[in-house]
Design an enzyme around this catalytic site. Structure first.
Site, PDB file in Angstrom:
ATOM      1  N   CYS A   1      12.976   7.517  11.877  1.00  0.00           N
ATOM      2  CA  CYS A   1      11.994   6.717  11.148  1.00  0.00           C
ATOM      3  C   CYS A   1      11.873   7.288   9.747  1.00  0.00           C
ATOM      4  CB  CYS A   1      10.643   6.737  11.857  1.00  0.00           C
ATOM      5  SG  CYS A   1       9.344   5.907  10.915  1.00  0.00           S
TER       6      CYS A   1
ATOM      7  N   CYS B   1       8.856  -0.206   6.929  1.00  0.00           N
ATOM      8  CA  CYS B   1       9.861   0.421   7.795  1.00  0.00           C
ATOM      9  C   CYS B   1      10.921   1.034   6.895  1.00  0.00           C
ATOM     10  CB  CYS B   1      10.476  -0.606   8.748  1.00  0.00           C
ATOM     11  SG  CYS B   1      11.814   0.066   9.785  1.00  0.00           S
TER      12      CYS B   1
END
Length: 289
Positions: free
Chosen positions: A76, A227
């Site tokens: 991530c 994101c």
């Protein structure tokens, strides 16, 4: 058991961060992760981030990340930025740059003087089998250096780029990201059987050759405010398709990221992501049984 935590976010993509580096933490079950991430009965977060000691040579730390559905994922980008701010703020390192072990290798994170964090996200992968994406029986369509794949989504054929940034992404270009039915098409793409590990679905609107608007429906988390790996995948796909030039400003609902990639010259070049990392609050919670 009482559990100390830090709540952080990177461009609105929010995390519960736990320190497993200076203290032993019990193995967390999927149910416990879901309870901690619950926005009504827990702390609330898109993902949970664990700071741990490295298990490979050349790394300063290790991080593990879990989606709010309890499943562990590979990487991530927004979490990586929060990671380096956490370890510096908590005195775990004095280095401006740290090397961090993740599931797919070791990444380098650098804190800049302006408080933003630059993350070496590594090189993107476009080979369908390595994303992974099952392209068998499909007739791809070339655009620039990329291959677009037809995917039936709610009765409409969508043409997608498939990219791995250590985790799988399906990227499509849309006319208006804000108006697009992300929460309708996103779940269908996420769970399409051609993606054996499910997939993060990105919806990118090109504003100019150096600017895009992006929404991402993340596997296991739903649509998030930002994101990082999704921004990298979208920019890589756009450059490969001949639609974008580096650097690219990526506008998300939660903030702005800057992505740089020399992929037009060398697809093995790493993507560099710059963006904010913010501490929201710290606290203590009873670990759910």
């Amino acid at each position: 058991m009482k559990l100390s935590f830090t709540k952080m976010h990177g461009a609105g993509n929010d995390f519960v961060v736990l320190d497993g580096y200076t203290r032993a933490l019990p193995p967390l079950t999927g149910a416990q992760v879901r309870a901690l991430a619950d926005r009504h009965f827990g702390i609330g977060a898109d993902q949970l981030l664990l700071v741990e000691k490295p298990t490979v040579d050349g790394a300063d730390f290790k991080y593990r990340i879990f989606n709010c559905d309890g499943g562990e994922v590979e990487h991530c980008g927004n979490g990586a930025r929060c990671f380096v701010k956490f370890v510096r703020d908590h005195g775990l390192t004095g280095k401006a740059s740290v090397r961090v072990e993740v599931k797919h290798g070791v990444i380098t994170l650098t804190m800049q003087d302006n408080g933003e964090v630059v993350v070496d996200m590594g090189a993107p992968v476009f080979e369908p089998a390595r994303v992974p994406f099952d392209a068998s029986g499909l007739d791809g369509r070339r655009e620039g250096a990329d291959t677009l794949w037809p995917l039936p989504v709610n009765g409409v054929t969508r043409w997608i780029s498939v990219v791995s940034m250590g985790n799988p992404h399906a990227v499509q270009i849309v006319d208006d990201a804000e108006a697009f039915a992300v929460r309708v098409d996103g779940p269908a793409i996420e769970r399409d059987p051609r993606f054996p590990q499910r997939v993060n679905a990105g919806f990118m609107q090109i504003v100019s050759r150096h600017e895009v608007n992006l929404r991402v429906y993340e596997r296991g988390a739903g649509e998030t405010l930002a994101c990082g790996t999704g921004a990298c995948a979208a920019v890589a796909a756009g450059i490969r398709r001949g639609r974008l030039d580096s650097p690219v400003t990526v506008h998300t609902h939660g903030g702005t990221l800057t992505i740089s990639w020399n992929g037009a010259c060398d697809e093995r070049a790493p993507l560099m992501m710059a963006g904010p990392a913010t501490t929201v609050f710290e606290g203590v919670i009873e670990l759910p049984a």
